[in-house]
Scaffold this motif. Structure first.
Motif, PDB file in Angstrom:
ATOM      1  N   SER A 166       0.829  -1.210   0.000  1.00  0.00           N
ATOM      2  CA  SER A 166       0.000   0.000   0.000  1.00  0.00           C
ATOM      3  C   SER A 166       0.861   1.257   0.000  1.00  0.00           C
ATOM      4  N   GLU A 167       1.974   1.231   0.744  1.00  0.00           N
ATOM      5  CA  GLU A 167       2.890   2.372   0.723  1.00  0.00           C
ATOM      6  C   GLU A 167       3.495   2.556  -0.665  1.00  0.00           C
ATOM      7  N   ARG A 168       3.767   1.460  -1.341  1.00  0.00           N
ATOM      8  CA  ARG A 168       4.343   1.566  -2.684  1.00  0.00           C
ATOM      9  C   ARG A 168       3.331   2.138  -3.672  1.00  0.00           C
ATOM     10  N   LEU A 169       2.060   1.875  -3.457  1.00  0.00           N
ATOM     11  CA  LEU A 169       1.043   2.493  -4.300  1.00  0.00           C
ATOM     12  C   LEU A 169       1.009   4.000  -4.077  1.00  0.00           C
ATOM     13  N   LEU A 170       1.189   4.433  -2.829  1.00  0.00           N
ATOM     14  CA  LEU A 170       1.282   5.867  -2.555  1.00  0.00           C
ATOM     15  C   LEU A 170       2.531   6.463  -3.204  1.00  0.00           C
ATOM     16  N   LEU A 171       3.641   5.737  -3.098  1.00  0.00           N
ATOM     17  CA  LEU A 171       4.877   6.207  -3.715  1.00  0.00           C
ATOM     18  C   LEU A 171       4.712   6.355  -5.226  1.00  0.00           C
ATOM     19  N   ALA A 172       3.964   5.448  -5.831  1.00  0.00           N
ATOM     20  CA  ALA A 172       3.786   5.480  -7.286  1.00  0.00           C
ATOM     21  C   ALA A 172       3.172   6.788  -7.757  1.00  0.00           C
ATOM     22  N   THR A 173       2.339   7.394  -6.935  1.00  0.00           N
ATOM     23  CA  THR A 173       1.709   8.659  -7.322  1.00  0.00           C
ATOM     24  C   THR A 173       2.695   9.813  -7.340  1.00  0.00           C
ATOM     25  N   LEU A 174       3.887   9.615  -6.773  1.00  0.00           N
ATOM     26  CA  LEU A 174       4.888  10.682  -6.693  1.00  0.00           C
ATOM     27  C   LEU A 174       6.022  10.493  -7.689  1.00  0.00           C
ATOM     28  N   LEU A 175       5.998   9.428  -8.468  1.00  0.00           N
ATOM     29  CA  LEU A 175       7.096   9.121  -9.382  1.00  0.00           C
ATOM     30  C   LEU A 175       6.720   9.485 -10.806  1.00  0.00           C
ATOM     31  N   ASP A 176       7.705  10.024 -11.543  1.00  0.00           N
ATOM     32  CA  ASP A 176       7.474  10.311 -12.951  1.00  0.00           C
ATOM     33  C   ASP A 176       8.568   9.757 -13.852  1.00  0.00           C
ATOM     34  N   ALA A 180      12.305   4.747 -12.226  1.00  0.00           N
ATOM     35  CA  ALA A 180      11.829   4.698 -10.845  1.00  0.00           C
ATOM     36  C   ALA A 180      10.480   4.003 -10.757  1.00  0.00           C
ATOM     37  N   ILE A 181       9.607   4.254 -11.723  1.00  0.00           N
ATOM     38  CA  ILE A 181       8.302   3.591 -11.742  1.00  0.00           C
ATOM     39  C   ILE A 181       8.477   2.089 -11.887  1.00  0.00           C
ATOM     40  N   GLY A 182       9.369   1.669 -12.780  1.00  0.00           N
ATOM     41  CA  GLY A 182       9.612   0.236 -12.965  1.00  0.00           C
ATOM     42  C   GLY A 182      10.193  -0.404 -11.725  1.00  0.00           C
ATOM     43  N   ALA A 183      11.138   0.286 -11.069  1.00  0.00           N
ATOM     44  CA  ALA A 183      11.734  -0.267  -9.853  1.00  0.00           C
ATOM     45  C   ALA A 183      10.697  -0.405  -8.753  1.00  0.00           C
ATOM     46  N   ASN A 184       9.811   0.577  -8.640  1.00  0.00           N
ATOM     47  CA  ASN A 184       8.781   0.516  -7.614  1.00  0.00           C
ATOM     48  C   ASN A 184       7.801  -0.624  -7.885  1.00  0.00           C
ATOM     49  N   GLN A 185       7.422  -0.816  -9.137  1.00  0.00           N
ATOM     50  CA  GLN A 185       6.511  -1.916  -9.467  1.00  0.00           C
ATOM     51  C   GLN A 185       7.173  -3.267  -9.207  1.00  0.00           C
ATOM     52  N   GLY A 612       4.559 -19.954   9.431  1.00  0.00           N
ATOM     53  CA  GLY A 612       4.803 -19.220   8.186  1.00  0.00           C
ATOM     54  C   GLY A 612       6.279 -19.203   7.829  1.00  0.00           C
ATOM     55  N   TYR A 613       6.561 -18.745   6.629  1.00  0.00           N
ATOM     56  CA  TYR A 613       7.940 -18.670   6.155  1.00  0.00           C
ATOM     57  C   TYR A 613       8.716 -17.594   6.907  1.00  0.00           C
ATOM     58  N   THR A 614      10.009 -17.813   7.021  1.00  0.00           N
ATOM     59  CA  THR A 614      10.867 -16.782   7.605  1.00  0.00           C
ATOM     60  C   THR A 614      10.865 -15.563   6.692  1.00  0.00           C
ATOM     61  N   PRO A 615      10.912 -14.367   7.270  1.00  0.00           N
ATOM     62  CA  PRO A 615      10.981 -13.170   6.429  1.00  0.00           C
ATOM     63  C   PRO A 615      12.381 -13.024   5.860  1.00  0.00           C
ATOM     64  N   PRO A 616      12.523 -12.341   4.724  1.00  0.00           N
ATOM     65  CA  PRO A 616      13.879 -12.050   4.253  1.00  0.00           C
ATOM     66  C   PRO A 616      14.581 -11.138   5.247  1.00  0.00           C
ATOM     67  N   THR A 617      15.860 -11.372   5.449  1.00  0.00           N
ATOM     68  CA  THR A 617      16.606 -10.577   6.416  1.00  0.00           C
ATOM     69  C   THR A 617      16.788  -9.143   5.936  1.00  0.00           C
ATOM     70  N   VAL A 618      17.082  -8.974   4.650  1.00  0.00           N
ATOM     71  CA  VAL A 618      17.320  -7.645   4.105  1.00  0.00           C
ATOM     72  C   VAL A 618      16.319  -7.419   2.983  1.00  0.00           C
ATOM     73  N   LEU A 619      15.457  -6.457   3.141  1.00  0.00           N
ATOM     74  CA  LEU A 619      14.509  -6.104   2.095  1.00  0.00           C
ATOM     75  C   LEU A 619      14.589  -4.595   1.914  1.00  0.00           C
ATOM     76  N   ASP A 620      15.791  -4.138   1.593  1.00  0.00           N
ATOM     77  CA  ASP A 620      16.043  -2.703   1.443  1.00  0.00           C
ATOM     78  C   ASP A 620      16.074  -2.398  -0.046  1.00  0.00           C
ATOM     79  N   MET A 621      14.966  -1.968  -0.593  1.00  0.00           N
ATOM     80  CA  MET A 621      14.865  -1.799  -2.033  1.00  0.00           C
ATOM     81  C   MET A 621      15.109  -0.344  -2.412  1.00  0.00           C
ATOM     82  N   GLU A 622      16.075  -0.132  -3.256  1.00  0.00           N
ATOM     83  CA  GLU A 622      16.394   1.204  -3.756  1.00  0.00           C
ATOM     84  C   GLU A 622      15.396   1.525  -4.860  1.00  0.00           C
ATOM     85  N   LEU A 623      14.525   2.488  -4.617  1.00  0.00           N
ATOM     86  CA  LEU A 623      13.439   2.745  -5.555  1.00  0.00           C
ATOM     87  C   LEU A 623      13.696   3.933  -6.464  1.00  0.00           C
ATOM     88  N   VAL A 624      14.521   4.851  -6.047  1.00  0.00           N
ATOM     89  CA  VAL A 624      14.726   6.056  -6.836  1.00  0.00           C
ATOM     90  C   VAL A 624      16.125   6.007  -7.427  1.00  0.00           C
TER      91      VAL A 624
END
Length: 631
Positions: A166-176, A180-185, A612-624
């Motif tokens: 949901s946060e990424r959908l909000l971020l999508a409204t700020l990208l042009d 960056a749009i492809g990385a966010n998707q 449930g499955y273990t979460p990924p340890t590092v999920l630091d995605m560079e979006l911009v």
């Protein structure tokens, strides 16, 4: 190809290299002499990777300025300290940097940096709680992008993939910018893939998020022929005609899910006798079961070779013979020494999938893959589960053996990387039945009793006394076989640690044991493979004793070793790609080692209940991308 096999489209997990600088107008005041030189030096040092010296230079430049200009440079210094892996110093500097009450941009900039400090020192949940959910629309666009990107990755790390999406959908409204749009998707789809296998019903979600969830489910479905894939994607598009997904992402999904066949000639190298013969026979059963179940393997030939049991020479000879016989891919050997010797060959004309893992310092080069059931990996998964459960201070009880030390080191290193503390590590003799000494020592009960005796001697009278264990611990990591664990857990309870959660590895749980046998393991948490906790394809093991019981995990290893063969090169070339297997969600890292994301479980009423499955340890995605970031 068997229907259980799924490729999960995950975005590349890239570390966030530090927040961008804050946009704003230059300060009105004139800096004192030397300030510009200090700032230029700071920029150059940061560019060269000398982050601590850069922080000092930023502070020197800040001292020559006042007001918001000085505050901005102190925040730059804090960012440099974060880059220097010193979050404590960065946190102290942030707290000592007052922000002008009306400068909302600088305040948000400080909040973003403070969240990085909290993530490094206390975890994702406190970092997330420190950030505002929304900010005013008149704040700089780049800062608002950073806020939503940071909230998205923190929500994912805190175990809330839907909130992150949901946060990424909000971020999508700020990208042009298209990149960056492809990385966010891509990151959004990767985040939703963490929900597998329990995707929510898209009908319960708002339309755009529902489309993304349906697409994530499509990305995680079994490999299919090209025509069938096109039909599935067309059906999805018909259901969500206005969805904003980029065509390139759909094409990537299509390529990832395209089915593939194993090489035409396979060679399986396993010991026929010796101490590893039973394990090899079970592994072979799983490999052959998967081979026979593969309807696409009609033209594939499989030959068996004895890799020997006592030294590495027979394994090397078997490899050379398999090459001479025309093998296109070699699976095995099994013994670690033989795997190491094969990896050391100056030339390997045929690719290898070894059935054990190499030491971390060994880099075998391209075409050499490693697949084993590493206890160190399970220890790291236990650390991730404990961290996700909110634990931060751990005691370790491990066998006083080389094996115990290896597993303890894997847990400790990973635990500290996550931000936890190891308060005490105690070794025990696995041949004993009484573990009072290591338990009371780790819990500081011995010290409590000593203080009582000293006080009684000082006062010269009898005292009412109940020993009290240490109160700073909130988890125990235990390395133990089932017999030892069934003795240790009741003794932990007896020594006033019944309220402490116990995490362990899969070796503590014996598959196939009756619930009554596990009554003394009640409450332990461990991470294991899906095959032992909830087999998805029981027909694979039908009529095969090796598929259940003590060696069941090796049977699953054999199945996955065969099913991975068509995808090894693809997984190695794409660190974000995953395959769903009986031993976990599988990928291949830069060293050619197959990685496993495991399912965690808790023993309740003598039976494992999946968490449930273990979460990924590092999920630091560079979006911009860099071009979009403020210099």
């Amino acid at each position: 190809m068997p229907t259980h096999l799924r490729t999960l489209l995950l975005a590349a997990l890239l570390a966030l290299g530090g927040c961008a600088g804050v946009p704003g107008t230059p300060p009105a005041e004139t800096p004192r002499e030397g300030a510009d030189e200090a700032l230029a030096r700071a920029r150059a040092l940061q560019q060269d990777g000398d982050f601590r010296a850069a922080a000092d230079a930023y502070l020197q430049a800040a001292a020559a300025r006042s007001g918001s200009a000085a505050q901005r440079l102190r925040l730059e210094a804090a960012e440099a300290l974060l880059q220097a892996a010193d979050p404590e110093a960065a946190g102290r500097l942030l707290e000592a940097t007052p922000i002008e009450p009306r400068d909302a941009a600088l305040e948000l900039r400080r909040a973003l940096l403070r969240a990085e400090v909290l993530l490094a020192t206390r975890g994702a949940a406190p970092a997330l709680a420190s950030l505002p959910a929304t900010v005013a629309d008149d704040l700089p666009l780049e800062l608002r992008r950073q806020l939503h990107a940071q909230r998205a990755r923190l929500l994912a790390r805190a175990g809330d993939p839907l909130g992150s999406a949901s946060e990424r959908l909000l971020l999508a409204t700020l990208l042009d910018d298209p990149a960056a749009i492809g990385a966010n998707q891509q990151a959004l789809l990767a985040t939703l893939a963490l929900l597998a296998p329990a995707y929510p019903d898209p009908a319960t979600l708002e339309p755009e998020l529902a489309g993304w969830v349906a697409l994530a489910r499509l990305a995680g479905a079994p490999p299919r022929a090209a025509g069938a894939l096109d039909a599935e994607i067309a059906a999805w598009r018909a259901q969500y005609p206005d969805h904003p997904v980029l065509p390139a992402l759909l094409q990537a999904l299509r390529e990832r899910r395209a089915s593939a066949a194993a090489p035409a000639r396979l060679a399986l190298l396993l010991p026929a006798d010796g101490p590893f013969a039973a394990a090899a026979a079970t592994l072979r059963s799983g490999f052959v079961a998967a081979f026979l179940a593969d309807t696409a393997a009609a033209e594939t030939t499989l030959r068996f070779y004895d890799s020997g049991g006592n030294d590495s020479a027979p394994a090397l000879a078997a490899y050379r013979q398999a090459v001479d016989d025309g093998a296109a891919l070699v699976i095995g050997p099994l013994r670690k020494e033989a795997v190491t010797a094969l990896a050391a060959l100056p030339q390997r004309p045929v690719p290898v999938l070894a059935l054990n893992t190499l030491s971390l310092e060994v880099h075998p080069g391209p075409g050499f893959y490693q697949f084993g059931l590493s206890p160190e990996g399970e220890a790291r998964a236990a650390a991730e589960r404990a961290w996700q459960d909110g634990r931060r201070n751990a005691l370790l009880l491990v066998p006083a053996t080389d094996y115990g030390q290896r597993v303890a080191a894997a847990f400790s290193d990973h635990w500290r990387q996550l931000g936890g503390q190891v308060l005490e590590e105690r070794g025990y003799d696995p041949a004993q039945n009484d573990f009072t000494d290591p338990i009371t020592g780790a819990l500081l009960l011995t010290a409590s009793e000593l203080r009582q005796r000293e006080l009684r001697g000082l006062l010269q009278r009898k005292l009412e006394f109940e020993p009290r264990r240490r109160q700073d611990v909130d988890a125990v990591f235990l390395v133990a076989q089932p017999r030892q664990a069934r003795l240790i857990l009741p003794q932990l309870d007896f020594h006033r640690a019944a309220d402490l959660p116990v995490y362990t590895t899969s070796q503590t749980y014996a598959p196939g044991t009756a619930a009554e046998e596990n009554r003394d393991l009640e409450g332990i948490r461990f991470c294991d493979m899906p095959w032992t906790l909830a087999p998805a394809e029981p027909e694979l093991g039908a009529g095969l004793p090796a598929a259940a019981g003590a060696l069941a995990r090796l049977f699953a290893l054999g199945v996955d070793a065969y099913r991975l063969l068509p995808y090894l090169e693809r997984l190695a070339a794409a660190p974000d790609a995953r395959v769903d297997g009986l031993t976990g969600i599988l990928g291949v890292d830069a060293r050619g080692q197959v990685t496993r994301r495991l399912v965690c479980a808790e023993i309740l009423a003598g039976t494992p209940r999946m968490l449930g499955y273990t979460p990924p340890t590092v999920l630091d995605m560079e979006l911009v991308p860099p071009a979009e970031r403020t210099p």
